[in-house]
Design a protein around this motif. Sequence first.
Motif, mmCIF file in Angstrom:
data_model
loop_
_atom_site.group_PDB
_atom_site.id
_atom_site.type_symbol
_atom_site.label_atom_id
_atom_site.label_comp_id
_atom_site.label_asym_id
_atom_site.label_seq_id
_atom_site.Cartn_x
_atom_site.Cartn_y
_atom_site.Cartn_z
ATOM 1 N N CYS A 79 -44.736 16.262 43.502
ATOM 2 C CA CYS A 79 -44.633 16.804 44.855
ATOM 3 C C CYS A 79 -43.357 16.334 45.539
ATOM 4 C CB CYS A 79 -45.842 16.400 45.693
ATOM 5 S SG CYS A 79 -47.342 17.271 45.248
ATOM 6 N N LEU A 80 -42.983 15.095 45.314
ATOM 7 C CA LEU A 80 -41.777 14.564 45.938
ATOM 8 C C LEU A 80 -40.515 15.182 45.355
ATOM 9 C CD1 LEU A 80 -42.685 10.794 46.294
ATOM 10 C CD2 LEU A 80 -42.538 12.512 48.099
ATOM 11 N N SER A 81 -40.583 15.718 44.154
ATOM 12 C CA SER A 81 -39.396 16.311 43.548
ATOM 13 C C SER A 81 -39.280 17.805 43.852
ATOM 14 C CB SER A 81 -39.409 16.091 42.034
ATOM 15 O OG SER A 81 -40.456 16.825 41.445
ATOM 16 N N MET A 82 -40.257 18.375 44.536
ATOM 17 C CA MET A 82 -40.227 19.799 44.860
ATOM 18 C C MET A 82 -39.593 20.023 46.235
ATOM 19 S SD MET A 82 -41.422 20.780 42.090
ATOM 20 C CE MET A 82 -41.745 22.501 42.163
ATOM 21 N N CYS A 83 -39.063 21.199 46.417
ATOM 22 C CA CYS A 83 -38.407 21.577 47.671
ATOM 23 C C CYS A 83 -39.406 21.508 48.835
ATOM 24 C CB CYS A 83 -37.859 22.994 47.534
ATOM 25 S SG CYS A 83 -37.174 23.666 49.053
ATOM 26 N N PRO A 84 -39.036 20.864 49.954
ATOM 27 C CA PRO A 84 -39.962 20.773 51.091
ATOM 28 C C PRO A 84 -40.092 22.080 51.876
ATOM 29 C CG PRO A 84 -37.904 19.714 51.640
ATOM 30 C CD PRO A 84 -37.816 20.110 50.187
ATOM 31 N N VAL A 85 -39.247 23.063 51.577
ATOM 32 C CA VAL A 85 -39.315 24.341 52.289
ATOM 33 C C VAL A 85 -40.238 25.309 51.549
ATOM 34 C CG1 VAL A 85 -37.987 26.305 53.154
ATOM 35 C CG2 VAL A 85 -37.011 24.007 53.242
ATOM 36 N N CYS A 86 -39.934 25.591 50.276
ATOM 37 C CA CYS A 86 -40.730 26.573 49.527
ATOM 38 C C CYS A 86 -41.847 25.927 48.707
ATOM 39 C CB CYS A 86 -39.832 27.399 48.617
ATOM 40 S SG CYS A 86 -39.057 26.461 47.280
ATOM 41 N N LEU A 87 -41.755 24.640 48.455
ATOM 42 C CA LEU A 87 -42.762 23.877 47.699
ATOM 43 C C LEU A 87 -42.979 24.393 46.275
ATOM 44 C CD1 LEU A 87 -45.425 23.458 50.516
ATOM 45 C CD2 LEU A 87 -43.681 21.808 49.808
ATOM 46 N N SER A 88 -41.993 25.107 45.727
ATOM 47 C CA SER A 88 -42.197 25.640 44.381
ATOM 48 C C SER A 88 -41.041 25.365 43.419
ATOM 49 C CB SER A 88 -42.447 27.144 44.449
ATOM 50 O OG SER A 88 -41.322 27.796 44.991
ATOM 51 N N LYS A 89 -39.881 25.059 43.932
ATOM 52 C CA LYS A 89 -38.720 24.828 43.063
ATOM 53 C C LYS A 89 -38.265 23.377 43.185
ATOM 54 C CE LYS A 89 -37.155 29.556 43.602
ATOM 55 N NZ LYS A 89 -38.232 29.965 44.503
ATOM 56 N N MET A 121 -30.254 20.547 45.782
ATOM 57 C CA MET A 121 -29.180 20.615 46.769
ATOM 58 C C MET A 121 -29.403 19.515 47.801
ATOM 59 S SD MET A 121 -27.861 23.733 49.165
ATOM 60 C CE MET A 121 -26.948 24.459 47.820
ATOM 61 N N ALA A 122 -28.352 18.751 48.077
ATOM 62 C CA ALA A 122 -28.436 17.668 49.060
ATOM 63 C C ALA A 122 -27.582 18.004 50.272
ATOM 64 C CB ALA A 122 -27.969 16.357 48.441
ATOM 65 N N PHE A 123 -28.009 17.500 51.415
ATOM 66 C CA PHE A 123 -27.269 17.693 52.660
ATOM 67 C C PHE A 123 -26.558 16.397 53.035
ATOM 68 C CE2 PHE A 123 -31.167 20.437 53.376
ATOM 69 C CZ PHE A 123 -30.566 21.577 52.880
ATOM 70 N N GLY A 124 -25.709 16.464 54.048
ATOM 71 C CA GLY A 124 -24.977 15.289 54.505
ATOM 72 C C GLY A 124 -25.886 14.158 54.966
ATOM 73 N N CYS A 125 -27.073 14.489 55.444
ATOM 74 C CA CYS A 125 -28.017 13.462 55.900
ATOM 75 C C CYS A 125 -28.720 12.772 54.728
ATOM 76 C CB CYS A 125 -29.056 14.081 56.827
ATOM 77 S SG CYS A 125 -30.027 15.394 56.058
ATOM 78 N N GLY A 126 -28.595 13.344 53.520
ATOM 79 C CA GLY A 126 -29.215 12.749 52.342
ATOM 80 C C GLY A 126 -30.496 13.430 51.897
ATOM 81 N N HIS A 127 -31.057 14.286 52.714
ATOM 82 C CA HIS A 127 -32.277 14.990 52.319
ATOM 83 C C HIS A 127 -31.930 16.144 51.383
ATOM 84 C CE1 HIS A 127 -33.718 13.012 56.118
ATOM 85 N NE2 HIS A 127 -34.574 12.593 55.197
ATOM 86 N N GLN A 128 -32.941 16.652 50.688
ATOM 87 C CA GLN A 128 -32.696 17.648 49.647
ATOM 88 C C GLN A 128 -33.657 18.827 49.746
ATOM 89 O OE1 GLN A 128 -33.224 15.487 46.029
ATOM 90 N NE2 GLN A 128 -31.576 14.057 46.458
ATOM 91 N N THR A 129 -33.189 19.977 49.263
ATOM 92 C CA THR A 129 -34.008 21.178 49.091
ATOM 93 C C THR A 129 -33.586 21.833 47.780
ATOM 94 O OG1 THR A 129 -32.444 22.634 50.213
ATOM 95 C CG2 THR A 129 -34.155 21.625 51.585
ATOM 96 N N CYS A 130 -34.174 22.970 47.473
ATOM 97 C CA CYS A 130 -33.719 23.718 46.300
ATOM 98 C C CYS A 130 -32.473 24.518 46.687
ATOM 99 C CB CYS A 130 -34.822 24.636 45.781
ATOM 100 S SG CYS A 130 -35.224 26.028 46.836
ATOM 101 N N SER A 131 -31.764 25.009 45.701
ATOM 102 C CA SER A 131 -30.510 25.721 45.969
ATOM 103 C C SER A 131 -30.736 27.105 46.576
ATOM 104 C CB SER A 131 -29.687 25.841 44.688
ATOM 105 O OG SER A 131 -30.428 26.502 43.693
ATOM 106 N N GLU A 132 -31.953 27.604 46.543
ATOM 107 C CA GLU A 132 -32.241 28.892 47.185
ATOM 108 C C GLU A 132 -32.546 28.721 48.673
ATOM 109 O OE1 GLU A 132 -34.993 31.424 45.168
ATOM 110 O OE2 GLU A 132 -34.176 30.898 43.209
ATOM 111 N N CYS A 133 -33.240 27.655 49.027
ATOM 112 C CA CYS A 133 -33.594 27.426 50.434
ATOM 113 C C CYS A 133 -32.462 26.752 51.206
ATOM 114 C CB CYS A 133 -34.853 26.567 50.533
ATOM 115 S SG CYS A 133 -36.330 27.360 49.868
ATOM 116 N N GLY A 134 -31.677 25.916 50.539
ATOM 117 C CA GLY A 134 -30.620 25.153 51.200
ATOM 118 C C GLY A 134 -29.647 25.983 52.015
#
Length: 83
Positions: A36-46, A50-63
Amino acid sequence: MASWWRSAWWMGRASRRSTADLATVAGGVAMKQRKCLSMCPVCLSKPRDMAFGCGHQTCSECGPQVADCPICRRPIDTRVKLY
């Protein structure tokens, strides 16, 4: 007397088994939490890739679709593709 000893021995053995079973269950829960921690927090499926300047991450489709970080709500100024 012998039957009491056998039942006490068996109960001790059963409690050791249940402890081992609990460890197996706990290991499975930990594995699910890691997944669960390795999945995208937006779509929860990928997976997060992709990382942001703040250090948090999403998948490359949601980012690219979000303007603010979905975790800390800071405006996104940098996006980095993780490989």
